[in-house]
Write a protein that holds these residues in place. Structure first.
Motif, PDB file in Angstrom:
ATOM      1  N   GLN A  83       0.839  -1.204   0.000  1.00 38.94           N
ATOM      2  CA  GLN A  83       0.000   0.000   0.000  1.00 38.94           C
ATOM      3  C   GLN A  83       0.872   1.252   0.000  1.00 38.94           C
ATOM      4  N   GLN A  84       1.932   1.250   0.808  1.00 41.49           N
ATOM      5  CA  GLN A  84       2.842   2.394   0.862  1.00 41.49           C
ATOM      6  C   GLN A  84       3.525   2.601  -0.488  1.00 41.49           C
ATOM      7  N   LEU A  85       3.915   1.509  -1.121  1.00 43.65           N
ATOM      8  CA  LEU A  85       4.548   1.586  -2.432  1.00 43.65           C
ATOM      9  C   LEU A  85       3.594   2.201  -3.448  1.00 43.65           C
ATOM     10  N   ARG A  86       2.341   1.826  -3.394  1.00 43.40           N
ATOM     11  CA  ARG A  86       1.351   2.401  -4.311  1.00 43.40           C
ATOM     12  C   ARG A  86       1.172   3.889  -4.064  1.00 43.40           C
ATOM     13  N   LEU A  87       1.165   4.291  -2.798  1.00 40.51           N
ATOM     14  CA  LEU A  87       1.065   5.721  -2.478  1.00 40.51           C
ATOM     15  C   LEU A  87       2.279   6.481  -2.996  1.00 40.51           C
ATOM     16  N   ASP A  88       3.464   5.901  -2.793  1.00 38.08           N
ATOM     17  CA  ASP A  88       4.693   6.550  -3.271  1.00 38.08           C
ATOM     18  C   ASP A  88       4.680   6.679  -4.787  1.00 38.08           C
ATOM     19  N   SER A  89       4.261   5.620  -5.473  1.00 39.84           N
ATOM     20  CA  SER A  89       4.229   5.639  -6.934  1.00 39.84           C
ATOM     21  C   SER A  89       3.237   6.671  -7.449  1.00 39.84           C
ATOM     22  N   ALA A  90       2.081   6.763  -6.788  1.00 39.63           N
ATOM     23  CA  ALA A  90       1.079   7.755  -7.190  1.00 39.63           C
ATOM     24  C   ALA A  90       1.600   9.168  -6.954  1.00 39.63           C
ATOM     25  N   ALA A  91       2.307   9.381  -5.849  1.00 37.25           N
ATOM     26  CA  ALA A  91       2.853  10.708  -5.544  1.00 37.25           C
ATOM     27  C   ALA A  91       3.912  11.114  -6.557  1.00 37.25           C
ATOM     28  N   GLU A  92       4.669  10.140  -7.073  1.00 32.78           N
ATOM     29  CA  GLU A  92       5.686  10.456  -8.074  1.00 32.78           C
ATOM     30  C   GLU A  92       5.069  10.938  -9.380  1.00 32.78           C
ATOM     31  N   MET A  93       3.853  10.511  -9.659  1.00 34.58           N
ATOM     32  CA  MET A  93       3.213  10.864 -10.922  1.00 34.58           C
ATOM     33  C   MET A  93       2.577  12.256 -10.879  1.00 34.58           C
ATOM     34  N   LEU A  94       2.402  12.797  -9.679  1.00 36.07           N
ATOM     35  CA  LEU A  94       1.823  14.137  -9.560  1.00 36.07           C
ATOM     36  C   LEU A  94       2.835  15.183 -10.009  1.00 36.07           C
ATOM     37  N   PRO A  95       2.360  16.254 -10.629  1.00 35.05           N
ATOM     38  CA  PRO A  95       3.307  17.319 -10.975  1.00 35.05           C
ATOM     39  C   PRO A  95       3.818  17.976  -9.701  1.00 35.05           C
ATOM     40  N   PRO A  96       5.054  18.472  -9.725  1.00 34.21           N
ATOM     41  CA  PRO A  96       5.585  19.104  -8.521  1.00 34.21           C
ATOM     42  C   PRO A  96       4.769  20.348  -8.169  1.00 34.21           C
ATOM     43  N   SER A  97       4.558  20.521  -6.900  1.00 32.64           N
ATOM     44  CA  SER A  97       3.785  21.690  -6.467  1.00 32.64           C
ATOM     45  C   SER A  97       4.655  22.937  -6.564  1.00 32.64           C
ATOM     46  N   ASP A  98       4.003  24.045  -6.868  1.00 30.60           N
ATOM     47  CA  ASP A  98       4.727  25.311  -6.963  1.00 30.60           C
ATOM     48  C   ASP A  98       5.074  25.786  -5.565  1.00 30.60           C
ATOM     49  N   PRO A  99       6.269  26.334  -5.386  1.00 30.27           N
ATOM     50  CA  PRO A  99       6.610  26.865  -4.064  1.00 30.27           C
ATOM     51  C   PRO A  99       5.721  28.065  -3.757  1.00 30.27           C
ATOM     52  N   PRO A 100       5.461  28.290  -2.482  1.00 29.22           N
ATOM     53  CA  PRO A 100       4.643  29.449  -2.127  1.00 29.22           C
ATOM     54  C   PRO A 100       5.308  30.741  -2.590  1.00 29.22           C
ATOM     55  N   ASN A 101       4.510  31.727  -2.845  1.00 30.44           N
ATOM     56  CA  ASN A 101       5.002  33.014  -3.322  1.00 30.44           C
ATOM     57  C   ASN A 101       5.815  33.683  -2.213  1.00 30.44           C
ATOM     58  N   ALA A 102       7.112  33.792  -2.441  1.00 30.23           N
ATOM     59  CA  ALA A 102       8.012  34.347  -1.428  1.00 30.23           C
ATOM     60  C   ALA A 102       7.736  35.821  -1.168  1.00 30.23           C
ATOM     61  N   SER A 103       7.103  36.518  -2.113  1.00 29.10           N
ATOM     62  CA  SER A 103       6.841  37.944  -1.899  1.00 29.10           C
ATOM     63  C   SER A 103       5.807  38.151  -0.794  1.00 29.10           C
ATOM     64  N   LEU A 104       5.055  37.115  -0.453  1.00 25.06           N
ATOM     65  CA  LEU A 104       4.062  37.230   0.613  1.00 25.06           C
ATOM     66  C   LEU A 104       4.625  36.905   1.987  1.00 25.06           C
TER      67      LEU A 104
END
Length: 113
Positions: A83-104
């Motif tokens: 189950q953990q392996l499936r979660l890890d594999s699914a997380a790898e397929m997600l696009p990387p999240s954008d870092p929060p806006n540092a100006s805020l």
């Protein structure tokens, strides 16, 4: 004639490689992989470690020298790691999240009151 002094810890490590029965060596390497997985700092290797853990738990759960109860426990662990392996594999397929806006972000104060 002077013989170089050998390190007893190094000798113990070399002996340890061959002293463990197959099931114990497989269990020891699985525990080491689990530790590496939890303590790992880079996500690149976590999925590979989880895959190897799943494989080793399957092998251990079928080992003839282990008791039926221990094999059942290993199979249950295998299911959780799968189950953990499936979660890890699914997380790898997600696009990387954008870092929060540092100006805020708030600037730190020079002196705290």
């Amino acid at each position: 004639m002077n013989h170089p002094r050998q390190d007893p810890a190094a000798d113990a490590c070399q002996d340890e490689e061959y002293a463990m029965p197959c099931a114990e060596a497989l269990l020891a390497s699985s525990l080491a992989l689990m530790t590496g997985y939890v303590q790992g700092c880079c996500d690149d290797h976590r999925t590979l470690m989880a895959q190897k853990i799943v494989q080793q738990l399957v092998s251990l759960s079928q080992h003839p020298m282990l008791s039926p109860d221990f094999k059942t426990m290993l199979w249950n662990l295998h299911t959780r790691w799968l189950q953990q392996l499936r979660l890890d594999s699914a997380a790898e397929m997600l696009p990387p999240s954008d870092p929060p806006n540092a100006s805020l972000w708030h600037k730190t104060h020079e002196v705290l009151q």
